[in-house]
Design a protein around this motif. Structure first.
Motif, PDB file in Angstrom:
ATOM      1  N   ILE A  63       0.878  -1.210   0.119  1.00 13.26           N
ATOM      2  CA  ILE A  63      -0.022   0.061   0.005  1.00 13.26           C
ATOM      3  C   ILE A  63       0.822   1.162   0.051  1.00 13.26           C
ATOM      4  CG2 ILE A  63      -0.322   0.118   2.493  1.00 13.26           C
ATOM      5  CD1 ILE A  63      -3.129   1.054   2.032  1.00 13.26           C
ATOM      6  N   GLU A  64       0.633   2.238  -0.702  1.00 12.28           N
ATOM      7  CA  GLU A  64       1.416   3.349  -0.905  1.00 12.28           C
ATOM      8  C   GLU A  64       0.434   4.552  -1.077  1.00 12.28           C
ATOM      9  OE1 GLU A  64       3.246   3.859  -4.563  1.00 12.28           O
ATOM     10  OE2 GLU A  64       2.368   2.291  -5.576  1.00 12.28           O
ATOM     11  N   PRO A  65       1.242   5.817  -0.928  1.00 12.25           N
ATOM     12  CA  PRO A  65       2.589   6.025  -0.504  1.00 12.25           C
ATOM     13  C   PRO A  65       2.492   6.872   1.047  1.00 12.25           C
ATOM     14  CG  PRO A  65       1.984   7.893  -2.015  1.00 12.25           C
ATOM     15  CD  PRO A  65       0.621   7.127  -1.694  1.00 12.25           C
ATOM     16  N   VAL A  66       3.582   6.642   1.600  1.00  8.45           N
ATOM     17  CA  VAL A  66       3.898   7.624   2.741  1.00  8.45           C
ATOM     18  C   VAL A  66       4.797   8.567   2.503  1.00  8.45           C
ATOM     19  CG1 VAL A  66       4.398   7.875   5.213  1.00  8.45           C
ATOM     20  CG2 VAL A  66       3.101   5.896   4.632  1.00  8.45           C
ATOM     21  N   PHE A  67       4.479   9.805   2.393  1.00  7.87           N
ATOM     22  CA  PHE A  67       5.274  11.078   1.905  1.00  7.87           C
ATOM     23  C   PHE A  67       5.909  11.618   3.354  1.00  7.87           C
ATOM     24  CE2 PHE A  67       3.282  11.161  -2.196  1.00  7.87           C
ATOM     25  CZ  PHE A  67       4.401  10.614  -2.987  1.00  7.87           C
ATOM     26  N   VAL A  98       8.291   7.469   1.397  1.00  8.22           N
ATOM     27  CA  VAL A  98       9.350   8.229   0.581  1.00  8.22           C
ATOM     28  C   VAL A  98       9.516   9.616   1.405  1.00  8.22           C
ATOM     29  CG1 VAL A  98       9.446   9.591  -1.444  1.00  8.22           C
ATOM     30  CG2 VAL A  98       8.187   7.453  -1.543  1.00  8.22           C
ATOM     31  N   ALA A  99      10.885   9.764   1.430  1.00  9.59           N
ATOM     32  CA  ALA A  99      11.351  11.063   2.182  1.00  9.59           C
ATOM     33  C   ALA A  99      11.044  12.152   1.141  1.00  9.59           C
ATOM     34  CB  ALA A  99      12.768  10.940   2.654  1.00  9.59           C
ATOM     35  N   ARG A 100      10.240  13.221   1.466  1.00 10.69           N
ATOM     36  CA  ARG A 100       9.982  14.299   0.520  1.00 10.69           C
ATOM     37  C   ARG A 100      10.299  15.505   1.335  1.00 10.69           C
ATOM     38  NH1 ARG A 100       4.253  14.667  -2.806  1.00 10.69           N
ATOM     39  NH2 ARG A 100       3.419  15.054  -0.807  1.00 10.69           N
ATOM     40  N   GLY A 101      11.363  15.715   1.584  1.00 11.32           N
ATOM     41  CA  GLY A 101      12.043  17.011   2.168  1.00 11.32           C
ATOM     42  C   GLY A 101      12.443  16.584   3.599  1.00 11.32           C
ATOM     43  N   CYS A 125       8.085  -1.856   6.397  1.00 15.44           N
ATOM     44  CA  CYS A 125       8.102  -0.442   5.991  1.00 15.44           C
ATOM     45  C   CYS A 125       9.231  -0.183   4.941  1.00 15.44           C
ATOM     46  CB  CYS A 125       8.161   0.544   7.150  1.00 15.44           C
ATOM     47  SG  CYS A 125       6.774   0.549   8.024  1.00 15.44           S
ATOM     48  N   VAL A 126       9.150  -0.087   3.559  1.00 17.19           N
ATOM     49  CA  VAL A 126      10.210  -0.109   2.752  1.00 17.19           C
ATOM     50  C   VAL A 126      10.431   1.437   2.092  1.00 17.19           C
ATOM     51  CG1 VAL A 126      10.229  -2.532   2.056  1.00 17.19           C
ATOM     52  CG2 VAL A 126       8.562  -0.612   1.003  1.00 17.19           C
ATOM     53  N   ILE A 127      11.596   1.820   2.097  1.00 17.04           N
ATOM     54  CA  ILE A 127      12.040   3.148   1.582  1.00 17.04           C
ATOM     55  C   ILE A 127      12.061   3.167   0.068  1.00 17.04           C
ATOM     56  CG2 ILE A 127      12.443   4.091   3.709  1.00 17.04           C
ATOM     57  CD1 ILE A 127      15.173   4.009   3.063  1.00 17.04           C
ATOM     58  N   GLU A 128      11.625   3.974  -0.709  1.00 16.26           N
ATOM     59  CA  GLU A 128      11.973   4.003  -2.342  1.00 16.26           C
ATOM     60  C   GLU A 128      13.038   5.235  -2.227  1.00 16.26           C
ATOM     61  OE1 GLU A 128       9.846   3.860  -6.484  1.00 16.26           O
ATOM     62  OE2 GLU A 128       8.590   4.184  -4.707  1.00 16.26           O
ATOM     63  N   PHE A 129      14.050   5.130  -3.235  1.00 19.26           N
ATOM     64  CA  PHE A 129      14.656   6.265  -3.388  1.00 19.26           C
ATOM     65  C   PHE A 129      14.593   6.607  -4.898  1.00 19.26           C
ATOM     66  CE2 PHE A 129      17.152   2.060  -4.420  1.00 19.26           C
ATOM     67  CZ  PHE A 129      17.516   2.357  -5.731  1.00 19.26           C
ATOM     68  N   MET A 130      14.933   7.735  -5.137  1.00 20.37           N
ATOM     69  CA  MET A 130      14.543   8.312  -6.658  1.00 20.37           C
ATOM     70  C   MET A 130      15.182   9.727  -6.386  1.00 20.37           C
ATOM     71  SD  MET A 130      10.519   8.793  -6.236  1.00 20.37           S
ATOM     72  CE  MET A 130      10.103   7.291  -5.248  1.00 20.37           C
ATOM     73  N   ALA A 131      15.586  10.041  -7.947  1.00 20.09           N
ATOM     74  CA  ALA A 131      16.448  11.395  -7.799  1.00 20.09           C
ATOM     75  C   ALA A 131      15.676  12.715  -7.488  1.00 20.09           C
ATOM     76  CB  ALA A 131      16.813  11.397  -9.558  1.00 20.09           C
ATOM     77  N   ASP A 137      19.374   8.021  -3.849  1.00 18.86           N
ATOM     78  CA  ASP A 137      19.911   6.749  -4.413  1.00 18.86           C
ATOM     79  C   ASP A 137      19.980   5.600  -3.588  1.00 18.86           C
ATOM     80  OD1 ASP A 137      21.880   7.495  -2.650  1.00 18.86           O
ATOM     81  OD2 ASP A 137      23.174   8.565  -4.497  1.00 18.86           O
ATOM     82  N   LEU A 138      20.705   4.482  -4.050  1.00 18.18           N
ATOM     83  CA  LEU A 138      20.549   3.211  -3.467  1.00 18.18           C
ATOM     84  C   LEU A 138      21.498   3.570  -2.185  1.00 18.18           C
ATOM     85  CD1 LEU A 138      20.080   0.436  -2.861  1.00 18.18           C
ATOM     86  CD2 LEU A 138      22.108  -0.271  -4.453  1.00 18.18           C
ATOM     87  N   ALA A 139      22.528   4.286  -2.079  1.00 18.08           N
ATOM     88  CA  ALA A 139      23.422   4.402  -0.971  1.00 18.08           C
ATOM     89  C   ALA A 139      22.867   5.096   0.064  1.00 18.08           C
ATOM     90  CB  ALA A 139      24.749   5.006  -1.644  1.00 18.08           C
ATOM     91  N   SER A 140      22.088   6.149  -0.433  1.00 13.19           N
ATOM     92  CA  SER A 140      21.376   6.888   0.797  1.00 13.19           C
ATOM     93  C   SER A 140      20.375   5.897   1.392  1.00 13.19           C
ATOM     94  CB  SER A 140      20.510   8.306   0.077  1.00 13.19           C
ATOM     95  OG  SER A 140      21.830   9.089  -0.503  1.00 13.19           O
ATOM     96  N   ALA A 141      19.794   5.038   0.888  1.00  9.60           N
ATOM     97  CA  ALA A 141      18.636   4.442   1.372  1.00  9.60           C
ATOM     98  C   ALA A 141      19.216   3.069   2.073  1.00  9.60           C
ATOM     99  CB  ALA A 141      17.775   3.444   0.205  1.00  9.60           C
ATOM    100  N   VAL A 142      20.461   2.775   1.716  1.00  9.03           N
ATOM    101  CA  VAL A 142      21.057   1.812   2.800  1.00  9.03           C
ATOM    102  C   VAL A 142      21.538   2.386   3.902  1.00  9.03           C
ATOM    103  CG1 VAL A 142      23.289   0.364   2.880  1.00  9.03           C
ATOM    104  CG2 VAL A 142      21.699   0.522   0.841  1.00  9.03           C
ATOM    105  N   ASP A 143      22.118   3.670   4.026  1.00 12.32           N
ATOM    106  CA  ASP A 143      22.582   4.342   5.298  1.00 12.32           C
ATOM    107  C   ASP A 143      21.170   4.766   6.107  1.00 12.32           C
ATOM    108  OD1 ASP A 143      25.092   4.688   4.183  1.00 12.32           O
ATOM    109  OD2 ASP A 143      24.558   6.851   3.468  1.00 12.32           O
TER     110      ASP A 143
END
Length: 267
Positions: A63-67, A98-101, A125-131, A137-143
């Motif tokens: 189910i999505e999204p959580v901004f 998703v982190a929006r800000g 709870c899964v975070i999606e990375f996008m430009a 990016d993937l590295a930021s999500a891993v962090d």
């Protein structure tokens, strides 16, 4: 076929969540995603979605999204608690965040809170990375995921965003498989014609192709994922919507294309 195949909610933004379940089931999909609109979601909507899932036997993969954004006082703001409660009510396995800000520290703290709320219902709870979002990016999500000690925190790999943010499929092999409860899949031209953020957004929302119809390394992404990773077909496509205005026919067309690709991949 060992992988669970799901049709993402974004394939049919013109269809309400309960009707989307019905169209996905009629098209033959075993699973689907659910879109949560905070302005229209209600107890009645949740009950209708759950009833149709039960009647059809479809799995609610996500189910999505959580901004997660930032309020005037600097604190994080989102409707995540409502989305997690909705996920528990309908039986969704994953909540997309998703982190929006939100900066990495506050976002990680909020993700931990959401994971704690979701854990009793067995929800990830899964975070999606996008430009074009804050986790770029993937590295930021891993962090972010690595900074919290939550077994139900994960990373949603969308292979389009993986490609457009400069990561290679082989980078997925280094991740803990537990961090990958499902993935999103589509295709697109190997290279984006223009590289502005606006162009990236337009492609992500309207320019995707079914797997096997473009030039992305889709098979290589599948090779790098655990063999049993569920796949959500995130084919947001204006062309698909225009060519197939009926949502069931649209879902059926995408399912046929997905099965063709998977058959070729597994051959």
């Amino acid at each position: 076929m060992s992988r669970l195949l799901s049709i993402a909610a974004g394939v049919s933004p013109d269809v309400g969540p309960a009707d989307f379940v019905t169209s996905a089931a009629a098209a033959g999909w075993p699973a689907c995603g659910i879109w949560f609109d905070p302005d229209t979601w209600s107890d009645a909507v949740a009950a209708d979605v759950r009833r149709r899932l039960d009647d059809t036997g479809l799995v609610a993969l996500d189910i999505e999204p959580v901004f997660v954004s930032v309020g005037d006082d600097g604190s994080t703001v989102d409707v995540g608690d409502r989305v997690i409660d909705a996920a528990a009510e309908i039986g969704a396995r994953n909540v997309l965040v998703v982190a929006r800000g939100a900066e990495p520290g506050p976002f990680a703290e909020r993700l931990a809170q959401l994971c704690d709320r979701a854990a009793p219902a067995g929800i990830n709870c899964v975070i999606e990375f996008m430009a074009f979002m804050s986790t770029t990016d993937l590295a930021s999500a891993v962090d972010v995921v690595g900074s919290i000690d939550r077994p139900n925190a994960g990373i949603l790999v969308d292979n389009l965003h993986l490609a457009r943010t400069g990561s290679a499929p082989d980078e997925l092999r280094a991740l803990d498989p537990a961090w990958l409860p499902y993935a999103q899949l589509c295709d697109a031209p190997a290279d984006l014609a223009a590289d502005s953020i606006a162009d990236v957004v337009t492609e992500a929302l309207d320019g995707r192709l079914a797997p096997g119809e473009g030039g992305l390394p889709v098979a290589e992404v599948l090779d790098a994922l655990p063999d049993d990773t569920p796949l959500s077909m995130e084919v947001r496509s204006k062309a698909l919507r225009d060519d197939h205005p009926d949502p069931t026919e649209r879902a059926r067309t995408l399912f046929a294309a997905t099965l063709r690709f998977m058959k070729e991949y597994e051959a």
